[in-house]
Design an enzyme around this catalytic site. Structure first.
Site, short mmCIF file in Angstrom:
data_model
loop_
_atom_site.label_atom_id
_atom_site.label_comp_id
_atom_site.label_asym_id
_atom_site.label_seq_id
_atom_site.Cartn_x
_atom_site.Cartn_y
_atom_site.Cartn_z
CD GLU A 1 -2.03 2.65 -4.06
OE1 GLU A 1 -2.28 1.55 -4.60
OE2 GLU A 1 -1.92 2.77 -2.82
CG ASP B 1 -5.06 -0.85 -2.59
OD1 ASP B 1 -4.37 -1.17 -3.55
OD2 ASP B 1 -4.60 -0.36 -1.53
CG HIS C 1 1.59 2.36 -1.07
ND1 HIS C 1 2.10 1.31 -0.34
CD2 HIS C 1 0.88 1.80 -2.07
CE1 HIS C 1 1.72 0.17 -0.86
NE2 HIS C 1 0.97 0.44 -1.92
CG HIS D 1 -3.46 -4.15 -0.58
ND1 HIS D 1 -2.89 -5.36 -0.28
CD2 HIS D 1 -2.90 -3.73 -1.75
CE1 HIS D 1 -2.02 -5.68 -1.23
NE2 HIS D 1 -2.00 -4.71 -2.12
#
Length: 286
Positions: free
Chosen positions: A71, A73, A44, A86
């Protein structure tokens, strides 16, 4: 047949037709083979902790070196560059009371993440660091109908030789990929926004929480908040239609392995799953 019974039968039939139509519209339209490369655990925002900030080039390099899928953003700077970050504001990670979308890519790159020497990277910089070594799960950030992020993400990834897919809470962003890049695997993020989000339209939050807008994007996988696993539409997508199941955010080795055993692919942080790669694990905060 009495008139009341006739009315009830007609209403019941109409409801069944509407239910069948809704189920048809939310059914995923992807071959399982397209999703298969992405069925694994994801670091993450990279492997971060102990002086390595989230969504930083170092966090992504560490994840790629250890073989963990990533992962991350993405959102746009004021001059249209795809930035990896993020939050919509810079307060938490950069200690400045500004919105990311109000600054240029150069200004954002000059800021420092969480008191380190790491700057906010562009997606292109991340692609150079990862270099196709592990799959990327790219979260498209956006809370309105503006889809300008989508073609810029697709352009940045043009010619990239690694595996990548997209996910978002916003079905309109996924709809752009459904229409313009149907070859790209897409996933719908979800949580209980009524409980988790105190702002915005309660009607829209309810619709997103109940996955009522899933028909707009027909996702091939659902990425769901592990705190809210029992929503009816989510279970329909996962069980009835066989969409792939991703779960976030997993915080322990035990939970990580339990989800994998159920073919629920974890998006994890705060630890490094042991025994899954050959190199020595990075130590992260407890």
């Amino acid at each position: 047949m009495p008139p009341v019974v006739t009315v009830l039968v007609c209403c019941g039939a109409a409801l069944l037709v509407l239910l069948a139509l809704w189920l048809f519209l939310i059914a995923p339209r992807a071959r399982r083979a397209a999703v298969k490369p992405f069925l694994r655990g994801y670091a993450h925002r990279g492997l971060w902790g102990q002086g390595v900030p989230e969504n930083s080039l170092t966090a992504f390099r560490l994840a790629a070196e250890q073989g963990f899928a990533i992962e991350l953003d993405v959102q746009l700077s004021s001059d249209g560059e795809v930035m990896v970050f993020h939050d919509y504001t810079l307060t938490r990670m950069c200690k400045t009371e500004q919105k990311l979308a109000d600054l240029s890519a150069a200004d954002l790159g000059a800021l420092k993440l969480d008191g380190t020497d790491e700057g906010i990277p562009t997606l292109r910089e991340v692609l150079t660091v990862v270099a196709g070594r592990v799959p990327l799960l790219i979260e498209l950030k956006g809370e309105n109908g503006n889809v300008s992020l989508c073609p810029r993400v697709a352009a940045a990834l043009e010619g990239y030789e690694g595996e990548w897919c997209v996910e978002s809470f916003n079905p309109l962003l996924l709809r752009w990929f459904k229409k313009h890049r149907p070859d790209v695997v897409r996933g719908l993020l979800s949580t209980d926004l009524i409980k988790e989000k105190k702002s915005g339209s309660r009607i829209l939050n309810f619709a997103l929480s109940a996955l009522l807008l899933t028909f707009l994007c027909r996702p091939q996988f659902h990425a769901w908040d592990q705190k809210y696993p029992r929503r009816a539409a989510l279970r329909c997508g996962l069980v009835l239609f066989g969409a792939a199941s991703f779960v976030y955010t997993v915080k322990s080795e035990q939970a990580y392995r339990a989800h994998l055993a159920k073919e629920q692919y974890p998006i994890f942080d705060g630890f490094v799953p042991a025994g899954l790669v050959g190199s020595a694990p990075v130590r992260l905060p407890k």
